[in-house]
Design an enzyme around this catalytic site. Structure first.
Site, PDB file in Angstrom:
ATOM      1  CB  ALA A 152      28.249  18.238  32.633  1.00 18.09           C
ATOM      2  CG  ASP A 153      26.229  23.737  32.783  1.00 15.22           C
ATOM      3  OD1 ASP A 153      25.229  22.982  32.862  1.00 15.22           O
ATOM      4  OD2 ASP A 153      26.274  24.726  32.041  1.00 15.22           O
ATOM      5  N   GLY A 154      25.192  21.630  35.799  1.00 20.37           N
ATOM      6  CA  GLY A 154      24.165  21.884  36.806  1.00 20.37           C
ATOM      7  C   GLY A 154      22.914  22.538  36.235  1.00 20.37           C
ATOM      8  CB  THR A 155      22.077  24.451  33.264  1.00 18.26           C
ATOM      9  OG1 THR A 155      22.795  23.777  32.242  1.00 18.26           O
ATOM     10  CG2 THR A 155      22.933  25.558  33.851  1.00 18.26           C
TER      11      THR A 155
END
Lengths: 170, 805
Positions: free
Chosen positions: B652-655
């Protein structure tokens, strides 16, 4: 602590001009930067002796010149551009012309009014710090033409800055 | 312009001669008007400098004073300390503006400049600005939306939905955004914008997702495909001498960084893998730009660097193909080395030699040796062929002994290094080379695509590409399809192929060998297919077409045999159990007479634990399936891609993460299963996975590939390439002892460690940092730029743009 704040306030306002001065009389950029830092420290240490009724810029430059000449005496390696007499003359000129030092906001506006080609030439010279010969190669021109073109651009900028200074109510 | 003005300008532009400066000196001292003009001109000069360098007074004072403080600390301890206190206190007194953003836990106010690497967040929303190392960002006063000024460098941006446009300025342009993901970079007077999601306006032009735009001085920004743009920007980085990918003489290193212990154990070695990736890069560059010159140059450099010249393989004509080599058993333990040759074990005959010699008129082999010491790190000479791995399946990189491939006894003991590996009282001076056939196959695969793409551009591939050489390499690579001692021809691409001989001609000899072990990760059905089906790549020897077409069918069958129930592909098979031709244990599944091995060739670490083999090899199978429209290959790839998509995590954090290590259970046909046990963000592996998914080509695979490419780029693009932090706990092993025979005389002595055998590492500035980390119990963290990994990223992006059209 009041003194510290006072010092920083003034120093902040004049540091740029001080660097311009040092940069104009010392031929090597790194050496000028080193000197600027030494001078900054001396200014801080001598701030107690500063007479607030005198202009800070002139005071700072006076100390800078002393430092420049002292350093030169200690080490012949400091690449000074001029003789002590000429440096003193430049110092006096800086004092005389302090009021018309270019204002960053004015400068930005004036640069914005230049044609794109002139802007890009300035960027090559100042942003990428290219030598004139490199610029000439990059834009496919001669060294002499680039030199003249830059001179004309700077003249235009001086005129523009001058106009802004005169229209400024202050 | 007056004479004084002209002299002043010349002085400031660095053009004044000594004579002219003397004249100016005289004028300044004598004429106040000249001095005033000088003051005006030098002030303007400095102001322009400041303007274009965009330094801010407030940060300037802060850094200057800190720098003064640092420099003068010793000489002016008291004054300097007071200065620091004063500066800090006064600095905060001067700035009582509200907090605009956060840099980690530090509050940022309007006017603050942040230097990268840094991640800025805005309180209360999911907006992040990730500054690359070397970048500088000025946080500006909200007006009414967020504002910031990127002075230089690169910025990855994720903006949550905004009520007012967020404005990001650079020295030459402005972007306005309401909620999106993109990358902004400014350098050399232009600004580049790459949009991943949402729409962004740059200098009045709308830039859509999948597009990149670059400002120009003389017109509106130019636009091109985002993914192609990424390829080109990486290509530029890889070729920019300042980024350090190539040696001064034009050889690509394994990595930019020197302190790196992978299979090559120093960054400025090069490998056949590195060179083959370079060829791939230039093939793609030809497709994107139409310029095929670099491919030819890379091939030439590969030849010069890694294919031994005739002088380096001088006694091939003394080779007896009826008796290719004397058997040397592999040993299970390092302490069993040196091992003895065993002439009682029968070996097969080499039927390739006569054919290749007749075709090419030379007994020399045209394939790459795998390892070259570009800058003389080991001390055997600059650009020497070297080798490390020699001692069986338990020899990890930490236990290897670097040695020259041409053994003149100038280094090591009285018998050079030979007596460390093979027991023999009468070793003679000799040369020997080892190929890593997957690299040669990759070079051929790259040549195939170069030919295909050049032809599609209406060019004559035969005239502009070294295709005859690639075909010749394909001919010589047939040794890899044989057992090490020619007892069988398994037709799979083996782990290695070796050849060597005496240096002296008197009583001279030469030997050759294939490889008994086949790892699925080395197979390359595209190369095999191209060597059969591309007329310009067909090797000239009469037996080549049959060999490679059998190999192609065998490889596809091998993948299917090794496919687990989950979809991942298991290790491989061997013609020589334990490297000693032992009987195949009961119940071991076999493949055309070869025994199943879950971890072929090496066990420390077990060879098929590495997830990277999966995308590397399956990317090729996917390419081949599409090329040949092969339904069997297609089925295997479909099943594999479904598994691969499952094991990738998009967070979810773009990683993101991909598996790092795989654990295996069962056997082919008997509950063969895989379990990913940990995860990584590794650049090369992730990019290779994206490439494999793009080659697979389903909408789902492409969507995931795109996510990986975008996330990797936004997270890890830096000023050299793409790089993620990598913690290397294994570096504690630099102090482990390399096992050496106790009676060893000269050269490497018993008790020597990995580091002792590589004394030049003691000069590497990174060693102190590594030691410091190890002492503090924290693994040292690196941000590596491996050449192959950068090329994987470049290729994946270019292939995404290519296949999307």
């Amino acid at each position: 602590m009041k003194t510290n704040e006072e010092f920083l306030r003034r120093f902040l306002r004049h540091q740029d001009d001080l660097r311009a001065f040092l940069g104009s009389v010392v031929r090597d950029r790194a050496a000028a930067e080193d000197l600027f830092q030494e001078v900054s420290l001396v200014l801080w240490q001598s701030f107690g002796n500063y007479d607030p009724s005198r202009p800070f810029g002139a005071w700072a430059r006076g100390i800078a010149v002393k430092k420049v000449l002292q350093t030169r005496e200690k080490s012949r390696r400091l690449p000074l551009a001029f003789s002590p007499q000429a440096i003193q003359a430049v110092l006096d000129a800086y004092d005389r012309t302090e009021k018309i030092a270019p204002d960053p906001t004015d400068l930005r506006d004036c640069i914005g009014k230049l044609p794109p080609r002139s802007q890009s030439l300035l960027a090559l010279r100042y942003e990428r710090s290219l030598k004139l010969a490199q610029i000439a190669r990059e834009v496919g021109s001669t060294l002499d033409a680039v030199h003249k073109l830059l001179a004309r651009i700077r003249e235009n900028l001086q005129e523009c800055l001058q106009r802004r200074l005169q229209s400024d109510p202050e | 312009m007056s004479a004084a003005d002209d002299l002043i300008r010349k002085h400031l532009d660095g053009l004044a001669t000594d004579e002219e400066r003397k004249e100016l000196d005289r004028l300044l001292a004598q004429s106040p008007e000249a001095a005033d003009a000088f003051a005006r001109a030098s002030r303007l000069d400095h102001a322009l400098d400041r303007h274009f360098r965009q330094e801010e007074a407030i940060t300037s004072i802060q850094t200057r004073i800190h720098r003064v403080e640092r420099r003068r600390l010793i000489r002016f301890a008291a004054g300097a300390a007071a200065l620091l206190v004063a500066a800090t206190v006064a600095f905060f007194a001067l700035r009582s503006a509200p907090v605009v953003a956060m840099n980690g836990t530090a509050a940022l106010r309007a006017g603050d400049t942040v230097a990268g690497p840094a991640t800025l967040t805005y309180p209360g929303e999911a907006t992040t600005l990730r500054l690359a190392p070397g970048a500088e960002l000025l946080v500006e006063k909200p007006d009414p939306g967020k504002r910031a000024f990127l002075k230089k460098g690169r910025l990855a941006v994720e903006v949550a939905k905004q009520d007012h446009p967020m404005i990001l300025r650079t020295p030459d342009a402005e972007t306005r955004v309401l909620g999106t993901r993109f990358m902004l970079a400014t350098e050399g007077g232009t600004t580049r914008l790459e949009v991943t999601e949402g729409k962004v306006r740059l200098a009045g032009i709308d830039v859509a997702p999948g597009e990149a735009a670059q400002t120009r001085r003389d017109g509106p920004p130019s636009k091109r495909s985002l993914y192609e743009e990424r390829f080109l920007s990486l290509w530029m980085d890889l070729h920019d001498p300042a980024r350090g990918y190539f040696s001064a003489d034009g050889i690509p290193y394994h990595s930019v960084e020197t302190f790196i212990i992978d299979a090559p154990d120093f960054g400025h070695l090069t490998t056949s893998e590195t060179l083959s990736y370079w060829l791939w890069l230039e093939a793609m560059n030809g497709r994107v730009t139409g310029n095929w010159g670099p491919f030819g140059l890379a091939w030439k450099k590969m030849e010069e660097t890694l294919i031994p010249s005739a002088a380096r393989q001088p006694t091939n004509d003394l080779y007896n193909p009826a008796q290719p080599a004397t058997f040397v058993p592999e040993a299970d333990r390092l302490s069993d080395y040196p091992v003895s040759m065993d002439p009682t074990v029968s070996v097969g005959a080499d039927r390739l030699f006569a054919e290749l010699r007749a075709t090419y008129g030379t007994p020399d082999l045209y394939v790459m040796h795998w390892l070259c010491d570009v800058d003389d790190f080991y001390g055997f000479g600059k650009r020497e062929f070297v080798n490390t791995f020699q001692r069986g399946p338990r020899e990890s990189v930490w236990k290897t002994i670097p040695h020259p491939s041409t053994e003149t006894f100038a280094w090591g003991g009285p018998q050079g290094f030979l007596d460390l590996f093979i027991k023999n009282e009468s070793h003679v001076k000799q040369w020997r080379f080892t190929g890593a056939p997957d690299a040669d196959a990759r070079a051929i695969q790259a040549a195939y695509w170069a030919a295909t793409w050049a032809r599609a551009q209406g060019k004559d591939p035969a005239a502009i590409l070294p295709l005859q050489q690639a075909a010749k390499m394909g001919d010589a690579l047939r040794y890899a399809l044989h057992d090490k001692y020619f007892k069988t021809q398994h037709h799979l691409i083996g782990w290695s192929q070796g050849w060597g001989g005496s240096l002296e001609r008197t009583n001279g000899w030469a030997w050759r060998g294939g490889s008994s072990h086949a790892h699925f990760g080395y197979q390359n059905p595209v190369a095999a297919w191209a060597l059969v089906n591309e007329p310009l790549l067909r090797p000239a020897s009469p037996g080549a077409a049959a060999d490679w077409s059998t190999s192609l069918a065998r490889q596809v069958e091998f993948y299917r045999w090794l496919q687990s129930e989950d979809g991942a592909i298991a290790g491989g098979a061997t013609a020589s159990v334990n490297g000693r031709y032992e009987a195949i244990p009961d119940g071991t599944p076999t493949f055309h007479g070869l025994a199943y091995v879950d971890h072929p060739v090496f066990l420390d670490p077990p060879s098929n634990e590495w997830f990277g083999w999966q995308p590397w090899s399956m990317g090729r199978l996917a390419q081949y399936a599409a090329l040949a429209n092969d339904p069997v290959a297609r089925e295997v790839v479909d099943k594999w891609a479904a598994w691969a998509r499952k094991v990738v995590k998009l967070k979810a954090d773009g990683t993101y993460s991909v598996p790092s290590t795989l654990r295996w259970s069962g056997r082919p046909g008997a509950g063969l299963q895989v379990t990913p046990v940990d995860e990584t963000q590794d650049i090369g592996v992730t990019a290779a996975l994206a490439r494999a998914l793009i080659a697979h080509g389903s909408a789902e695979s492409r969507a995931l590939a795109r996510e990986l490419l975008d996330r990797m780029w936004l997270q890890y693009r830096d000023d050299r390439g793409v790089s993620n932090p990598e913690a290397r706990a294994d570096y504690s092993k630099i102090h482990e002892k390399v096992e050496l025979p106790p009676d060893r005389r000269g050269g490497a002595k018993p008790g020597a460690t990995f580091l002792d055998l590589r004394p030049n590492y003691r000069k590497d500035p990174e060693l102190a940092r590594v030691e410091q980390s190890l002492r503090s119990g924290q693994p040292p963290v690196f941000r590596y730029h491996r050449f192959w990994a950068q090329v994987e990223v470049a290729l994946a992006n270019a292939e995404f743009s290519r296949s999307g059209k």
